[in-house]
Write an enzyme that holds these catalytic residues in place. Structure first.
Site, PDB file in Angstrom:
ATOM      1  N   CYS A  92      30.282 -12.728  30.041  1.00  0.00           N
ATOM      2  CA  CYS A  92      30.359 -11.270  29.899  1.00  0.00           C
ATOM      3  C   CYS A  92      31.681 -10.766  30.504  1.00  0.00           C
ATOM      4  CB  CYS A  92      29.166 -10.607  30.578  1.00  0.00           C
ATOM      5  SG  CYS A  92      29.207 -10.707  32.383  1.00  0.00           S
TER       6      CYS A  92
ATOM      7  N   CYS B  60      32.128 -11.457  34.205  1.00  0.00           N
ATOM      8  CA  CYS B  60      32.392 -12.878  34.494  1.00  0.00           C
ATOM      9  C   CYS B  60      33.803 -13.264  34.044  1.00  0.00           C
ATOM     10  CB  CYS B  60      31.347 -13.770  33.841  1.00  0.00           C
ATOM     11  SG  CYS B  60      29.754 -13.678  34.676  1.00  0.00           S
TER      12      CYS B  60
ATOM     13  N   CYS C 243      24.792 -13.107  28.912  1.00  0.00           N
ATOM     14  CA  CYS C 243      25.997 -13.794  29.403  1.00  0.00           C
ATOM     15  C   CYS C 243      25.744 -15.294  29.480  1.00  0.00           C
ATOM     16  CB  CYS C 243      26.356 -13.263  30.782  1.00  0.00           C
ATOM     17  SG  CYS C 243      27.732 -14.125  31.551  1.00  0.00           S
TER      18      CYS C 243
ATOM     19  N   HIS D 168      25.787 -17.691  38.848  1.00  0.00           N
ATOM     20  CA  HIS D 168      24.894 -17.160  37.817  1.00  0.00           C
ATOM     21  C   HIS D 168      25.051 -15.656  37.692  1.00  0.00           C
ATOM     22  CE1 HIS D 168      22.327 -20.999  38.069  1.00  0.00           C
ATOM     23  NE2 HIS D 168      23.195 -21.059  37.080  1.00  0.00           N
ATOM     24  N   CYS D 169      24.841 -15.178  36.458  1.00  0.00           N
ATOM     25  CA  CYS D 169      25.055 -13.768  36.145  1.00  0.00           C
ATOM     26  C   CYS D 169      23.704 -13.149  35.774  1.00  0.00           C
ATOM     27  CB  CYS D 169      26.014 -13.684  34.959  1.00  0.00           C
ATOM     28  SG  CYS D 169      26.270 -12.014  34.360  1.00  0.00           S
TER      29      CYS D 169
ATOM     30  N   GLU E 272      28.291 -24.828  32.425  1.00  0.00           N
ATOM     31  CA  GLU E 272      28.577 -25.774  33.523  1.00  0.00           C
ATOM     32  C   GLU E 272      30.062 -25.800  33.861  1.00  0.00           C
ATOM     33  OE1 GLU E 272      26.199 -26.602  35.256  1.00  0.00           O
ATOM     34  OE2 GLU E 272      24.541 -26.350  33.869  1.00  0.00           O
TER      35      GLU E 272
HETATM   36 ZN   LIG Z   1      23.979 -22.661  36.258  1.00  0.00          ZN
HETATM   37 ZN   LIG Z   2      28.222 -12.590  33.240  1.00  0.00          ZN
END
Ligand SMILES: [Zn+2]
Ligand SMILES: [Zn+2]
Length: 180
Positions: free
Chosen positions: A164, A167, A145, A139-140, A130
């Protein structure tokens, strides 16, 4: 990594105080944030409670915290939360405030024995998730991740508590905008 950004971790109920304190340490270690644990919040607005669902609307709670002064806010609650379109949510981020619920992170919620360390690990992942939203991450697709969306507790257990590499790169460029 994010040293200049201050996050106030605020337990929303007695049951969340211990976890909020442990999250403070994790957020310093994992994201390098400047983190404080503030006083327990004074309760959520009545209109955030949905009688027929027996759950709190996470968005309505966060909307009531829009006037926060500086930095970021992470509320920690033991109450069960939902987001529009979902049966429940582990957490939500909106503008500069985020909330996580411990309710469905507890092993007891799945008929398993109490396990404080597992609860803390899950809460760390949801808190990092968050807060990364608050600093601009989405989002990934990588299931490992921390920014992967958790549809169920199994997803949370699979992912790590770190973003990750892709990110992390995004965080670096975002933080420049965040701390001009
Ligand atoms: Zn989320
Ligand atoms: Zn990621």
């Amino acid at each position: 990594m994010l040293g200049k950004i201050h996050v106030a971790v605020v337990p929303a109920d007695q049951a969340s105080i211990g976890i909020a304190r442990r999250l403070r340490r994790s957020l310093v270690e994992i994201l390098g944030l400047d983190v404080s644990v503030d006083q327990i919040a004074g309760g959520f607005p009545r209109q955030a409670f949905n009688d027929s669902r027996g759950q709190y609307d996470a968005y309505k709670i966060l909307s009531s915290f829009e006037g926060i002064q500086a930095g970021l806010l992470l509320l920690v609650t033991d109450l069960d939360l939902y987001c529009t379109g979902l049966n429940f949510c582990f957490g939500l981020a909106h503008r500069r405030a985020a909330i996580i619920s411990l309710h469905r992170l507890r092993p007891e919620s799945y008929g398993e024995p109490r396990d404080e360390n597992l609860l803390v690990l899950r809460a760390e992942k949801e808190a990092v998730h968050e807060i990364c939203h608050l600093i601009g991450l989405r989002h990934c697709p990588s299931p490992l991740c921390v920014m992967h969306f958790s549809n169920c507790i199994g997803d949370t257990d699979v992912k790590r508590k770190l973003p990750c590499d892709a990110c992390l790169e995004r965080i670096k460029s975002t933080v420049i905008q965040f701390n001009p």
